[in-house]
Design a protein around this motif. Structure first.
Motif, PDB file in Angstrom:
ATOM      1  N   TYR A 280       0.837  -1.208   0.000  1.00 13.12           N
ATOM      2  CA  TYR A 280       0.000   0.000   0.000  1.00 13.12           C
ATOM      3  C   TYR A 280       0.870   1.257   0.000  1.00 13.12           C
ATOM      4  CZ  TYR A 280      -3.897  -3.074   0.929  1.00 13.12           C
ATOM      5  OH  TYR A 280      -4.846  -4.051   0.821  1.00 13.12           O
TER       6      TYR A 280
ATOM      7  N   GLY B  54      -2.333   5.525   0.972  1.00 17.32           N
ATOM      8  CA  GLY B  54      -2.940   4.250   1.338  1.00 17.32           C
ATOM      9  C   GLY B  54      -3.501   3.447   0.174  1.00 17.32           C
ATOM     10  N   ALA B  55      -3.373   3.962  -1.060  1.00 19.05           N
ATOM     11  CA  ALA B  55      -3.925   3.242  -2.211  1.00 19.05           C
ATOM     12  C   ALA B  55      -3.132   1.966  -2.482  1.00 19.05           C
ATOM     13  CB  ALA B  55      -3.887   4.132  -3.457  1.00 19.05           C
TER      14      ALA B  55
ATOM     15  N   GLU C 196       4.710  -6.243  10.124  1.00 17.83           N
ATOM     16  CA  GLU C 196       3.296  -5.906  10.135  1.00 17.83           C
ATOM     17  C   GLU C 196       2.526  -7.198  10.413  1.00 17.83           C
ATOM     18  OE1 GLU C 196       2.105  -3.181   7.390  1.00 17.83           O
ATOM     19  OE2 GLU C 196       4.039  -2.912   6.464  1.00 17.83           O
ATOM     20  N   LEU C 197       1.354  -7.036  10.937  1.00 19.38           N
ATOM     21  CA  LEU C 197       0.541  -8.201  11.227  1.00 19.38           C
ATOM     22  C   LEU C 197      -0.818  -8.030  10.588  1.00 19.38           C
ATOM     23  CD1 LEU C 197       1.313  -8.409  15.023  1.00 19.38           C
ATOM     24  CD2 LEU C 197       2.078 -10.042  13.318  1.00 19.38           C
TER      25      LEU C 197
ATOM     26  N   ARG D 278      -7.913  -0.058   0.381  1.00 13.41           N
ATOM     27  CA  ARG D 278      -6.811   0.844   0.715  1.00 13.41           C
ATOM     28  C   ARG D 278      -6.414   0.652   2.169  1.00 13.41           C
ATOM     29  NH1 ARG D 278      -7.590   5.428  -3.233  1.00 13.41           N
ATOM     30  NH2 ARG D 278      -5.921   6.473  -2.123  1.00 13.41           N
ATOM     31  N   ALA D 279      -5.157   1.017   2.451  1.00  6.31           N
ATOM     32  CA  ALA D 279      -4.696   1.047   3.837  1.00  6.31           C
ATOM     33  C   ALA D 279      -5.272   2.302   4.483  1.00  6.31           C
ATOM     34  CB  ALA D 279      -3.172   1.070   3.876  1.00  6.31           C
TER      35      ALA D 279
ATOM     36  N   LEU E 108      -1.625  -3.417  10.373  1.00  6.15           N
ATOM     37  CA  LEU E 108      -2.218  -2.768   9.203  1.00  6.15           C
ATOM     38  C   LEU E 108      -3.739  -2.927   9.218  1.00  6.15           C
ATOM     39  CD1 LEU E 108      -2.035  -1.620   6.210  1.00  6.15           C
ATOM     40  CD2 LEU E 108      -1.941  -4.014   5.531  1.00  6.15           C
TER      41      LEU E 108
ATOM     42  N   THR F 269      -7.003  -2.234   6.729  1.00  9.30           N
ATOM     43  CA  THR F 269      -7.429  -1.851   5.386  1.00  9.30           C
ATOM     44  C   THR F 269      -8.949  -1.750   5.346  1.00  9.30           C
ATOM     45  OG1 THR F 269      -7.592  -4.125   4.612  1.00  9.30           O
ATOM     46  CG2 THR F 269      -5.475  -3.037   4.299  1.00  9.30           C
TER      47      THR F 269
END
Lengths: 324, 430
Positions: free
Chosen positions: A58, A63-64, A166-167, B294-295, B314, B316
């Motif tokens: 991302y 965030g895309a 990251e999880l 998206r995040a 994270l 999303t």
């Protein structure tokens, strides 16, 4: 800051080995040519951010979803070729493809992102690059089976490393099938349900791999499988952070005559389950034409999934003349 | 030295024109419970503030002294401490030279000697007490800085003084506040706890003070990481609407953000031992095309110097035109939203009572009774039943007991309504 050639993980100043995939930093590169559909350096489609995407693919600014593997691509090195395509139904391609050639060696890797995983394309993209680099730097021509086993391990490490730090509930994961053709042998390794078919010019075509699913194992044991129960297709093995441990499956054989090794994701094998059907559909022509034809056929029959095909002729065609 | 994990629960689907994403972030530390045995235990400073105003005279001051002695006894050797006797001014009861001394058999004995001589008499200037505590902490290098404040009365300082002092003290130390007797004000206890990242509570019986003090000190002795921060990354275009601790207590952290860079900010979480807390992060995000993913958030925890203490989590979101999907609420999120609304309803009800607005108070108490029933907050419902007559909890029908001033039961209810019931992570969406 330097990065690992195989998995693109960042290297520390004094590192002799990549912490992510284990590749020796000074390993000699004997690769004549190498292509992958991993495309990690694309700017953000929305905000044009050029900083690389995070481990889950991302954009760090908006965030895309960033493009990490090509939606559609043809890779062609003459003696080995492949095509990947998003298909007709899916929004994104989560299959990835890599091919390589060196004197006396053709190799290809196909990874199929697991659709229930988070950003499976991150896993498949990093896995094909790590695997093909490992194969070609390992003297693949001398010990193809060992080279494939190590390639699968490194592909798993690369897929896991990308999302490290990251999880998510379903970390990026994918299947893998890799093949090496040398002067006297054909070697294949796999994890999951991506397949390898051996299609000899004379003799019986066969599926070399056994799907890592209940259905695949029953089928290999001679038990007829209706395929009606989708649970029987659930994967037992894959690569990624949550993958079961253990080496890849391998198969090595010395063909008695010329033929073609086809590696593919289930976007193709869904339509050509039996090796005979696939053999009948394969046209004469160079590897890239064969791969293109098979991908087009899968799309023509519905294109329900991403489809990827790699084609490796045996024996390896002479340079410049492949229509003998 | 410590192992933190960050987990999250949320509803992943959003309407195409955007909206709110509510996320419950769970932070868990498995840091060892016996830091003294670990060698590299962090240094700890402890200040105890005891209300010695005139209204404490009699049993209350004796119980407060007994509780202070219990707290002193619970201090680990080497913990640097002081006792403040609070009236209309702040007096350093021990040591008298306005500094912190390390706990050992001798200093504990001397401190208890000093406590014995404390007498009730004078007013209540909580801001002065906190300011002296701040000076003591700021002159000391301890990593973990914790205070206990005990009061039986309303703050006698000019309006706005306490708020200003709390602003000065924020970040300097963590403070648990306790009310005893009949004059404390829930909003003051809660303001102290909220600004100084501690807990607030009131005790109906001063005989319970010693146990309470000992357990507060023991909880601090288990802290191994000071000044932990919650680091949130949000994408361009998204707004952080609110950040609240929702377990074990409701603490609003929204205004406590420190910017890290254009996309990230830190929220203070105080000192941590082996424990787990839940936070509610509410985001407002813009619209996107259907099926786009998206995040929208990355949550992590960091040390004072910004070093990550855990892998980031994270979050999303996927935009959809399917209204059934986009309106679905994660059950864990819903439970915590219900509990924070319950706390707000009680605060508003008591505020309405103080303003003499009977109609609004009845409505808010009714809403609180309904929410306490729905979220299974049995203890809170019992406190509501003491404060008002609950005719029917499921429908939120209540009657006020008195029309006069705010009762002790109502103050007690407000002092305790921020304590939430844990909502486990077992309730995953199918």
């Amino acid at each position: 800051m330097s990065a690992c050639v195989a998995c693109r993980a960042e290297l520390g100043p004094g590192d002799r080995f990549c912490e992510a995939c284990g590749r020796a930093v000074d390993a000699p590169s004997t690769v004549e040519s190498l292509l992958t559909t991993e495309a990690p350096d694309q700017p953000c489609p929305d905000c044009r951010e050029t900083a690389p995407p995070d481990g889950y693919g991302y954009c760090p600014h908006c965030g895309a979803r960033r493009v990490v593997v090509a939606a559609s691509a043809e890779l062609d090195l003459g003696t080995v070729a492949g095509v990947t395509d998003v298909g007709r139904r899916r929004a994104a391609n989560e299959d990835a493809l890599a091919i390589a050639r060196a004197p006396g060696v053709s190799a290809a890797v196909v990874c199929d992102g697991i659709s229930t995983a988070t950003r499976a394309d991150v896993a498949s993209g990093s896995a094909v690059r790590a695997a093909i680099t490992s194969i070609m730097e390992n003297g693949a021509g001398h010990a193809p089976e060992a080279a494939l086993l190590q390639a699968a391990t490194r592909a798993g490490a690369a897929a896991t490393a990308r999302a490290a730090g990251e999880l998510a509930p379903n970390p990026p994961s994918c299947t893998l099938v890799a093949g090496i053709v040398t002067a006297g042998s054909v070697a294949v390794a796999w994890l999951g349900d991506s397949r390898a078919y051996w299609l000899p010019v004379r003799g019986e075509p066969r599926c070399v791999t056994v799907d890592d699913s209940l259905a695949g194992q029953l089928g290999a044991a001679g038990v007829p499988v209706s395929g009606a129960d989708p649970r029987s297709r659930a994967l037992l093995r894959w690569i990624g952070a949550d993958a079961p441990a253990g080496p890849a499956h391998t198969a090595v054989f010395s063909p008695e005559g010329p033929g073609t090794l086809v590696l593919c994701s289930d976007g193709l094998s869904h339509y050509f389950d039996a090796a005979g059907e696939l053999a009948a559909a394969v046209p004469a022509g160079d590897p890239s034409a064969v791969a293109r034809t098979l991908v087009d056929l899968a799309n023509a029959r519905g294109g329900h999934d991403n489809v990827t095909v790699a084609v490796l002729p045996f024996p390896i065609p002479e340079e410049g003349g492949n229509d003998e | 030295m410590s192992d933190f994990t960050v987990e999250a629960d949320w509803s992943p689907h959003l309407a195409v024109d955007g909206g709110v994403v509510d996320i419950i972030v769970t932070v868990t530390s498995s840091a060892g419970g016996a830091p003294a045995a670990q060698g590299a235990a962090p240094s700890v400073a402890q200040v105890i503030m005891v209300d010695c105003s005139g209204s404490m005279a009699g049993r209350e001051i004796e119980e407060a002294k007994r509780a202070t002695n219990a707290a002193i006894d619970a201090l680990r050797d080497g913990v640097r401490f002081a006792v403040i006797a609070g009236t209309e001014r702040a007096q350093a009861a021990f040591p008298v030279n306005q500094t912190l001394v390390p706990a050992n058999d001798r200093t504990r004995r001397e401190a208890k000697q000093a406590v014995r001589t404390m007498r009730a008499g004078g007013g209540t200037a909580i801001g002065q007490w906190l300011t002296l505590a701040r000076h003591l902490f700021q002159a000391d290098p301890a990593e973990i800085r914790h205070a206990i404040l005990l009061t039986d009365g309303a703050n006698g300082e000019a309006r706005g003084t306490l708020a200003r002092v709390l602003e000065e003290c924020a970040g300097a130390f963590v403070c648990d506040s306790r009310g005893v007797g009949s004059g404390w004000v829930a909003t003051e206890l809660r303001a102290i706890a909220s600004a100084l990242l501690g807990t607030a509570d009131a005790l109906a019986d001063s005989g319970d003070l010693a146990t309470e003090f000992r357990s507060m000190i023991e909880a601090q002795m288990g802290k191994v990481v000071a000044d932990v921060g919650l680091r949130l990354w949000t994408p361009a275009g998204a707004d952080v609407r609110a950040v609240k601790q929702v377990f074990p207590e409701v603490v609003d952290l929204t205004t406590r953000r420190t910017e890290v860079n254009a996309r990230s900010g830190d929220y203070p979480l105080g000192a941590w031992g082996a424990e787990s807390r839940d936070y509610h992060v509410s985001l407002s995000v813009p619209g996107a095309k259907p099926l786009e993913t998206r995040a929208v958030l990355r949550a992590g925890v960091v040390a004072r110097d910004g070093t990550p203490l855990a892998e980031q989590k994270l979050v999303t979101a996927t935009w959809t035109e399917d209204i059934e999907q986009s309106t679905k609420v994660n059950p864990r999120v819903a439970q915590y939203l219900g509990q924070t609304e319950l706390d707000e309803a009680i605060q508003e009800a008591v505020a309405a009572r103080k303003a003499g607005d009977t109609e609004r108070a009845t409505a808010k108490f009714g809403r609180a009774a309904k929410l306490a029933h729905e979220t299974g907050r049995v203890g809170t419902l019992k406190l509501i039943e003491k404060a008002v007559e609950v005719v029917d909890a499921p429908s939120g029908t209540v009657k006020l007991r008195t029309t006069g001033g705010v009762s002790r039961d109502e103050e007690m209810l407000e002092a305790r309504s921020q304590k939430t019931a844990r909502v486990g992570r077992g309730t995953k969406e199918s």
